[in-house]
Design a protein around this motif. Structure first.
Motif, short mmCIF file in Angstrom:
data_model
loop_
_atom_site.label_atom_id
_atom_site.label_comp_id
_atom_site.label_asym_id
_atom_site.label_seq_id
_atom_site.Cartn_x
_atom_site.Cartn_y
_atom_site.Cartn_z
N GLN A 49 -2.64 -1.56 -4.17
CA GLN A 49 -3.82 -1.76 -3.64
C GLN A 49 -4.34 -3.30 -3.80
OE1 GLN A 49 -6.83 1.21 -3.40
NE2 GLN A 49 -5.57 2.66 -3.87
N ASP A 50 -4.16 -3.70 -5.14
CA ASP A 50 -4.66 -4.91 -5.56
C ASP A 50 -3.75 -6.00 -4.88
OD1 ASP A 50 -6.75 -4.05 -7.27
OD2 ASP A 50 -5.31 -4.13 -8.96
N GLY A 85 -8.13 -3.40 4.87
CA GLY A 85 -8.56 -3.18 3.26
C GLY A 85 -9.59 -2.46 3.00
N GLU A 96 -2.99 1.80 -7.58
CA GLU A 96 -3.96 0.77 -7.95
C GLU A 96 -3.34 -0.60 -7.75
OE1 GLU A 96 -6.83 0.92 -10.85
OE2 GLU A 96 -7.47 2.83 -10.50
N LEU A 139 0.96 -1.33 -0.12
CA LEU A 139 -0.04 0.10 0.12
C LEU A 139 0.92 1.34 0.02
CD1 LEU A 139 -2.45 -1.86 0.48
CD2 LEU A 139 -3.26 -0.33 2.13
N ILE A 159 -4.92 -6.38 -1.36
CA ILE A 159 -6.17 -6.79 -1.24
C ILE A 159 -6.06 -8.46 -1.57
CG2 ILE A 159 -8.48 -7.39 -2.38
CD1 ILE A 159 -8.51 -4.40 -3.18
N THR A 174 -8.22 0.70 1.09
CA THR A 174 -7.96 0.40 -0.55
C THR A 174 -9.25 0.76 -1.08
OG1 THR A 174 -8.70 -1.77 -0.37
CG2 THR A 174 -6.42 -1.19 0.20
N HIS A 175 -9.31 0.45 -2.43
CA HIS A 175 -10.56 0.81 -3.10
C HIS A 175 -11.44 -0.36 -3.04
CE1 HIS A 175 -8.71 -1.97 -5.94
NE2 HIS A 175 -7.72 -1.23 -6.03
N TRP A 176 -10.68 -1.66 -2.53
CA TRP A 176 -11.62 -2.81 -2.36
C TRP A 176 -12.47 -3.16 -3.56
CZ3 TRP A 176 -10.00 -5.95 1.29
CH2 TRP A 176 -10.64 -7.06 1.56
#
Length: 337
Positions: A72-73, A276, A69, A63, A76, A280-282
């Protein structure tokens, strides 16, 4: 770098990881025994908090150092991959050492005998885990924050419940191994906690060394990068808790071994998804949805075994089948040609 050098690094990584696991389980048994803490609580709550440290590091690095992104992926994926790997691959590993113990004469049978208290974390995990899909299905910041706060609150309640139903205290524990080197009378608890820290450092170094060597070996042998990500990287992140569970199985502490795994899964259905959701964008993929379904099916079957207080080898077979089916689905249905 030659293949023999990589094999040497992998061997060193395995040795360090196993040594770290020995130090870790010994220290936790001593702390639990001296504090009169039940083995279910030690396995299901205390052990996972420490053994999940490597995953927390991966999550934070993804992160805040990798970022964007993609970072973040990765974060996740760390959260989603852990329960899946424990449900599918780790139980076969555990039962492999159960059979080894039977062959060596250290075990009477090939069945894991567990305390009934483990039904609490497994029911909690099975009920909560699908909720991590809600924020991805409902695009609402309020929903994300609400689910995250409820998950954190649930984990706090879970800890209190497990403490109330913690099972029998650990009786036949050994002195901290560190006391053989540094014998300070009256400070055994401090030595035990110091040993926990040293064990975690050893576990992290050993597991990361294995990941690096396996990654380089895969590149050298021209193995597909996606296959590497699916098969190798998630396996590496579960090494600390896997080694811990293996050592407890070899010492006939079946409840603590299974509790360490389910406790890890509870963390990954409450605290880690909450982080998460908040950070994050989750955004979840079809592969993530399939993994959740696989984990739920396997968990329901394990609950049936825990009710009977006996986990039999069919749990391992089911896990392997689930992993193979998932990989086939990912390659043939989810990933476009």
């Amino acid at each position: 770098m030659g293949i023999m050098v990589l094999i040497t690094w992998i061997t060193i990584g395995v040795a360090l990881t196993f040594a770290g696991g020995l130090l870790f389980t010994n220290a936790l048994e001593y702390i639990g025994g001296r504090s009169r803490i039940g083995e279910s609580f030690v396995g299901a709550v205390i052990s996972p908090i420490f053994t999940s440290t490597p995953e927390l590091i991966v999550f934070a690095v993804a992160l805040y150092l990798y970022g964007g992104e993609s970072g973040q992926d990765i974060g996740i994926g760390t959260v989603m991959g852990e329960p899946f790997m424990i449900s599918t691959v780790v139980f076969p590993l555990i039962f492999l050492f159960v059979f080894i113990g039977k062959f060596l004469g250290t075990r009477d049978d090939v069945v894991l005998e567990v305390n009934k208290e483990l039904i609490i974390p497994y029911l909690l995990f099975t009920a909560l885990y699908p909720t991590i899909l809600l924020p991805a299905l409902i695009s609402s910041v309020i929903v994300k924050w609400t689910v995250a706060l409820l998950l954190i609150l649930t984990y706090i309640i879970y800890v209190k419940i497990m403490y109330s139903f913690q099972g029998l205290a650990i009786e036949d524990y050994e002195e901290p191994y560190l006391s053989l080197v540094v014998n300070i009378h009256g400070y055994r608890h401090a030595l035990a906690f110091t040993q926990v820290v040293l064990a975690l450092i050893t576990l992290i170094i050993g597991s990361r060394l294995m990941v690096y060597a396996i990654d380089e070996a895969a590149r050298l042998l021209s193995i597909d990068a996606l296959s590497l990500t699916i098969v190798v990287v998630p396996l590496a992140t579960v090494l600390p808790e896997s080694i811990t569970a293996v050592i407890w199985v070899l010492k006939n502490r079946d409840t603590m071994a299974v509790a360490a795994l389910v406790g890890e899964k509870v963390l990954y259905s409450t605290i880690y998804p909450a982080l998460g959701l908040l950070l994050t964008h989750w955004r979840l993929t079809l592969g993530a949805l399939v993994s959740v379904i696989m984990v739920e099916v396997i968990s329901i079957i394990i609950i049936y075994h825990i009710v009977r207080r006996r986990l039999t080898p069919d749990v391992a077979i089911l896990g392997l089948i689930g992993y193979v089916v998932y990989v086939m689905l990912v390659f043939h249905l989810i990933i476009p040609y």
